[in-house]
Design an enzyme around this catalytic site. Sequence first.
Site, PDB file in Angstrom:
ATOM      1  N   SER A 160       0.814  -1.220   0.000  1.00 36.72           N
ATOM      2  CA  SER A 160       0.000   0.000   0.000  1.00 36.72           C
ATOM      3  C   SER A 160       0.846   1.267   0.000  1.00 36.72           C
ATOM      4  CB  SER A 160      -0.940   0.013   1.210  1.00 36.72           C
ATOM      5  OG  SER A 160      -1.906  -1.008   1.106  1.00 36.72           O
ATOM      6  N   GLY A 182      -4.335  -2.034  -1.010  1.00 30.69           N
ATOM      7  CA  GLY A 182      -3.429  -1.691  -2.096  1.00 30.69           C
ATOM      8  C   GLY A 182      -3.202  -0.196  -2.159  1.00 30.69           C
ATOM      9  N   GLY A 236      -2.840   3.741  -3.973  1.00 30.48           N
ATOM     10  CA  GLY A 236      -3.435   4.590  -4.990  1.00 30.48           C
ATOM     11  C   GLY A 236      -4.919   4.865  -4.814  1.00 30.48           C
ATOM     12  N   CYS A 246      -9.541  -2.143   3.484  1.00 31.44           N
ATOM     13  CA  CYS A 246      -8.857  -0.910   3.101  1.00 31.44           C
ATOM     14  C   CYS A 246      -9.260  -0.480   1.691  1.00 31.44           C
ATOM     15  CB  CYS A 246      -7.350  -1.094   3.260  1.00 31.44           C
ATOM     16  SG  CYS A 246      -6.438   0.465   3.385  1.00 31.44           S
ATOM     17  N   LEU A 247      -8.341  -0.482   0.721  1.00 29.51           N
ATOM     18  CA  LEU A 247      -8.706  -0.172  -0.657  1.00 29.51           C
ATOM     19  C   LEU A 247      -9.856  -1.054  -1.109  1.00 29.51           C
ATOM     20  CD1 LEU A 247      -7.810   1.303  -3.414  1.00 29.51           C
ATOM     21  CD2 LEU A 247      -6.673  -0.865  -3.894  1.00 29.51           C
ATOM     22  N   GLN A 265     -13.141   0.424  -0.335  1.00 28.65           N
ATOM     23  CA  GLN A 265     -13.441   1.538  -1.226  1.00 28.65           C
ATOM     24  C   GLN A 265     -13.916   1.046  -2.590  1.00 28.65           C
ATOM     25  OE1 GLN A 265      -9.669   3.565  -1.139  1.00 28.65           O
ATOM     26  NE2 GLN A 265      -9.677   3.603   1.100  1.00 28.65           N
ATOM     27  N   ASN A 287      -3.829   2.259   7.098  1.00 28.11           N
ATOM     28  CA  ASN A 287      -2.891   2.797   6.118  1.00 28.11           C
ATOM     29  C   ASN A 287      -3.656   3.110   4.844  1.00 28.11           C
ATOM     30  OD1 ASN A 287      -0.794   3.502   4.459  1.00 28.11           O
ATOM     31  ND2 ASN A 287      -0.043   1.421   4.172  1.00 28.11           N
ATOM     32  N   GLY A 336      -5.067   6.619   2.186  1.00 30.07           N
ATOM     33  CA  GLY A 336      -5.159   8.043   1.886  1.00 30.07           C
ATOM     34  C   GLY A 336      -6.467   8.442   1.238  1.00 30.07           C
ATOM     35  N   TYR A 337      -7.332   7.454   0.946  1.00 29.92           N
ATOM     36  CA  TYR A 337      -8.657   7.701   0.376  1.00 29.92           C
ATOM     37  C   TYR A 337      -9.698   7.127   1.328  1.00 29.92           C
ATOM     38  CZ  TYR A 337      -6.295   8.943  -3.966  1.00 29.92           C
ATOM     39  OH  TYR A 337      -5.486   9.554  -4.901  1.00 29.92           O
ATOM     40  N   HIS A 375      -7.110  -2.485   9.045  1.00 26.06           N
ATOM     41  CA  HIS A 375      -6.464  -3.773   8.792  1.00 26.06           C
ATOM     42  C   HIS A 375      -6.683  -4.714   9.971  1.00 26.06           C
ATOM     43  CE1 HIS A 375      -4.197  -3.176   5.031  1.00 26.06           C
ATOM     44  NE2 HIS A 375      -4.293  -1.908   5.358  1.00 26.06           N
ATOM     45  N   GLU A 434      -5.977  -7.800  10.225  1.00 19.01           N
ATOM     46  CA  GLU A 434      -4.846  -8.722  10.419  1.00 19.01           C
ATOM     47  C   GLU A 434      -3.775  -8.104  11.303  1.00 19.01           C
ATOM     48  OE1 GLU A 434      -3.616  -6.097   7.131  1.00 19.01           O
ATOM     49  OE2 GLU A 434      -5.474  -7.055   7.741  1.00 19.01           O
TER      50      GLU A 434
END
Length: 383
Positions: free
Chosen positions: A45, A229, A231, A256-257, A260, A298, A300-301, A337, A339
């Site tokens: 990530s 991941g 981006g 996480c990603l 989204q 972790n 940013g979006y 996360h 985990e």
Amino acid sequence: MPDAYIALETGDVLAARSRSPGTARGELVFTTPYAGYEESLTDPSYAAQVLSFAYPLVGNYGVRSERFESDRVHPSAVLARELTDEVAAWLQAEAVPAVDQLDTRDLVLEIRERGAMRCGIAAGPDATPDAAMAQLDTCPHMSDLTDVGDWVSVAEPRFVPAMPAPRDGNGPAAFDPDRPTVALIDCGTKASIVDSLTARGADVAVLPHDTPASAVRDLDPDVLFVSNGPGDPATYEAAERLVSTLAGEVPIAGICLGMQIVARALGGTTEKMAFGHRGVNQPVLDQESGEVVMTTQNHGYMVADAGDLAVTQVNVNDDTPEGAASADLDVLVRQYHPEANPGPHDTLGFFADVLAMAEGTPAPDETYAATAAALSGEPDTSR
């Protein structure tokens, strides 16, 4: 004399000491824990980002490959107040530029004030401020990196049988039809996510991020799982189409990603955060139980609108969505996360909940406890 320079989007150029030479560019972000630097540095990530550690000494318990989350270091460059020689040698071997002897306290406050920003790095005997500025001038914004998924995803499917079966990755022949199968869409997955599933008795097929729905249907999984991941989630169009196509047909989970992407596929929207959530001390409120848990994060979006999902958990600090679900569609996703390597472990039960969505899955919590005990040589105390 300084032999490293960091050019910030603010116009400032910071002088520092080179510990691993080279030039780099990326989005400058920080992480707060005093442990887990091996996990952070190998977390996919962080691809296309420059990682600054808030804790002043990085490397005080060495470098051990069994703690790695992937097979390489992913940040474009690394900043710290002080890096140990062992960590510096590791980064040199990985050809990742690294600098220290700078005031990371001030740098973290700058990011907290202005948000994550682009930066350029030049380190080594020939480094100059102009070289760092040149890197900054060519640094793209994260949302412009439309192919970042290709950098971190597997190129071909990889099959990992449930533990304690041999983890030889030899192929689907190692799979057992009596065990649940998880199709994990690899957008930059951490190894501990795969471990968390296989330790609970699931066979995992790690698939490229652009895997089509037809290939997933051929696998006939019990759960579709979209990983973390790097981006902008809007750039993972194939994964979004996959979720949209299979929603209601197979249970879906994500981290996480992955949360989204799932939200976008189900009519939601996402947006860039000012500086994101990173570290191991993010408090999350479960709105049904009222319980607050500490989490590792972790990203940013964020999910701005959850679409067809119901938001079930929120961040205590800023009320951003941290968990969502749909009982009708069998969807369960988390922004943090669970985990949580190296910790905290407050939310490990998420994986049991995910596998419970797979029809016929036997007692995930007991399966995990027994397997973990077998692997560690400790007695099983789950009963």
